[in-house]
Design an enzyme around this catalytic site. Structure first.
Site, PDB file in Angstrom:
ATOM      1  N   LEU A 169       0.813  -1.216   0.000  1.00  0.00           N
ATOM      2  CA  LEU A 169       0.000   0.000   0.000  1.00  0.00           C
ATOM      3  C   LEU A 169       0.845   1.264   0.000  1.00  0.00           C
ATOM      4  CD1 LEU A 169      -2.645  -1.041   2.697  1.00  0.00           C
ATOM      5  CD2 LEU A 169      -2.961  -1.024   0.222  1.00  0.00           C
ATOM      6  N   GLY A 172       7.582   3.364   3.698  1.00  0.00           N
ATOM      7  CA  GLY A 172       8.108   4.368   4.615  1.00  0.00           C
ATOM      8  C   GLY A 172       9.601   4.234   4.783  1.00  0.00           C
ATOM      9  N   GLY A 173      10.119   4.916   5.793  1.00  0.00           N
ATOM     10  CA  GLY A 173      11.559   4.916   6.004  1.00  0.00           C
ATOM     11  C   GLY A 173      12.105   3.593   6.485  1.00  0.00           C
ATOM     12  N   GLY A 175      10.318   0.450   6.090  1.00  0.00           N
ATOM     13  CA  GLY A 175       9.718  -0.719   5.468  1.00  0.00           C
ATOM     14  C   GLY A 175       8.454  -0.369   4.711  1.00  0.00           C
ATOM     15  N   CYS A 176       7.675  -1.419   4.394  1.00  0.00           N
ATOM     16  CA  CYS A 176       6.472  -1.255   3.580  1.00  0.00           C
ATOM     17  C   CYS A 176       5.214  -1.517   4.404  1.00  0.00           C
ATOM     18  CB  CYS A 176       6.511  -2.215   2.388  1.00  0.00           C
ATOM     19  SG  CYS A 176       7.882  -1.924   1.248  1.00  0.00           S
ATOM     20  N   LYS A 191       1.972  -3.043   8.708  1.00  0.00           N
ATOM     21  CA  LYS A 191       3.221  -2.299   8.521  1.00  0.00           C
ATOM     22  C   LYS A 191       4.397  -3.170   8.945  1.00  0.00           C
ATOM     23  CE  LYS A 191       4.150   1.457  11.018  1.00  0.00           C
ATOM     24  NZ  LYS A 191       4.189   2.887  11.400  1.00  0.00           N
ATOM     25  N   ASP A 288       5.542  14.396  13.902  1.00  0.00           N
ATOM     26  CA  ASP A 288       5.774  14.048  12.498  1.00  0.00           C
ATOM     27  C   ASP A 288       4.470  14.179  11.712  1.00  0.00           C
ATOM     28  OD1 ASP A 288       7.331  13.344  10.338  1.00  0.00           O
ATOM     29  OD2 ASP A 288       7.064  11.198  10.622  1.00  0.00           O
TER      30      ASP A 288
END
Length: 459
Positions: A169, A172-173, A175-176, A191, A288
């Site tokens: 989907l 990110g920094g 992983g997926c 995640k 963040d």
């Protein structure tokens, strides 16, 4: 129900005990029976032989019989009093035990069946967690995380088709994020975080810890987690429309986001942020906040996500917290001096408002070696009413009431002020946005009040 039945049984036993004790206490005394027989005897005739003097005096003395009766009555009352005291004590002990038992049972029931909600608006995870047949509840695998759901790794592997690339989907920094299809076709987001150091482990624990305690309709719901070797997994609800970043800057370029939907997204994000700042105890700073961390469901309801960098307000300072965030969203005081407060989140929210207004990225490359932030570029035009309509995203240009456009622009300008003390609280921002969102989308604006006004044509 079981406690009520037990209470009835114990009350019946006590009643039986009381009846038996009172029956014993009321049993005639032998001396009383003797006096009764004496008083019932026929009066001696003159011809009958006279009894001894002592017996005659005993029979005819008017006070003796009354004294015996009083003595017997005294003994009977004493026994009845003792019986009542014993039964009352027994009843008190039994009722005290039942009250304690009921209190303990109620607390345990509430602890196991209830999950904290936000002022009646929170959501329960019980129906969701019930869909995971292979899930087991644990309370000590991760320190200070309470009762958090651990999902077995084989279940995640099967749900994501062995983490197939077509199920990705987003990335990110660390992983997926994969789409997972669990039992009964229940969809969730998985995640996957590849632990390459302490930073990943810290963010994983931080996110699980916070999301396990937070329940709010505008904050992503945690369904469970998994630890498999050096890899960490966080399972959350699936948001069908992806992130705000994808909707604004992806292939569709915001075509699905009307003015009203954009204002609804801003309002939802403000509500989630207000919950973190005002309702969490102690308050939480997201740290963040950005468009990629605002996720949208099938109805474009927005929820804040990715709490790996979140911190508890008041526990951080320049020396014990690592400078983190995303370029373009980081407040200047945090970037330059390491000062982090709830106003740092307000600055990031202001940048997101500018993204929604203009459809531009927070930082854009001017040349291979030079970048320009959306704040620097837009600030001079945001305060000029003649120029403002021209910098609005072409997808929504001329589709809103200009008064509403000016108000949103003014809120954005206040949020991105360089000085934190000049920025509003997120609660004030929320109150400013509520009147701009239609009632059916969660605001207070009536459709009849929202008459679009055509602005100046683009230059």
């Amino acid at each position: 129900m079981d406690g009520l039945v037990l209470l009835l049984i114990l009350v019946f036993c006590c009643f039986t005990m009381f009846s038996s004790v009172t029956h014993i206490g009321a049993r005639p005394d032998p001396l009383s029976l003797q006096l009764s027989s004496i008083s019932a005897a026929p009066i001696l005739s003159p011809q009958t032989q006279q009894p001894p003097l002592s017996a005659t005096m005993y029979a005819v003395s008017p006070g003796v019989k009354e004294q015996v009766k009083n003595s017997n009555s005294h003994h009977l009352n004493k026994r009845m009093l003792i019986a009542l005291v014993l039964v009352s004590s027994a009843l008190f002990v039994i009722l005290s035990f039942l009250v304690c038992f009921w209190i303990c049972w109620s607390k345990n029931s509430q602890k196991s069946d209830s999950i904290r909600s936000d002022g009646g608006r929170g959501i329960s995870l019980a129906p969701i967690l019930g869909k995971f047949n292979s899930m087991r509840m644990i309370g000590s695998s991760i320190s200070r995380k309470g009762s958090v759901s651990m999902i077995e790794y084989p279940l995640l592997e099967a749900a994501t088709n062995n983490f197939w690339d077509n199920n990705i989907l987003g990335q990110g920094g660390f992983g997926c994020v994969y789409k997972g299809c669990f039992n009964n076709n229940f969809l969730a987001a998985v995640k996957k975080m590849n632990c390459g150091g302490q930073d990943v482990e810290r963010e994983f624990e931080n996110e699980v810890d916070l999301l396990s305690k937070i329940r709010h309709p505008n904050i992503l719901s945690l369904l469970g987690y998994c630890i498999h070797g050096e890899t960490r997994f966080i399972v959350t609800e699936l948001m069908q429309n992806g992130s705000l970043e994808t909707q604004l800057h992806g292939p569709s370029h915001g075509s699905a986001l009307t003015w009203d939907i954009r204002m609804k997204i801003a309002l939802d994000a403000a509500r989630g942020l207000e919950y973190l700042h005002e309702n969490c105890n102690p308050p939480v700073i997201h740290r963040d906040l950005k468009s990629s961390n605002i996720l949208l469901d099938s109805n474009f309801n927005a929820k804040l996500s990715d709490f790996g960098l979140a911190v508890i307000n008041g526990t951080q300072n320049k020396n014990n917290i690592k400078l983190s965030g995303t370029l373009g969203y980081v407040a200047p005081e945090y970037l330059l001096d390491g000062r982090l407060t709830d106003k740092s989140d307000v600055y990031a929210f202001g940048v997101i408002l500018l993204e929604l207004l203009m459809g531009r990225k927070p930082v854009e490359k001017m040349t291979p070696s030079q970048c320009q932030s959306i704040v620097t570029w837009a600030m001079p035009q945001l305060t000029d009413r003649s120029k403002l309509p021209n910098i609005v995203d072409p997808v929504i240009r001329n589709t809103m009431d200009l008064k509403h456009l000016y108000q949103v622009a003014a809120v954005a300008v206040l949020c991105v002020q360089p000085e934190p003390s000049y920025r509003p609280l997120i609660t004030d921002v929320l109150h400013s946005l509520v009147p701009l969102v239609p009632v059916e989308l969660g605001g207070t604006l009536r459709v009849t009040d929202a008459t679009p006004v055509t602005g100046p044509k683009p230059a």
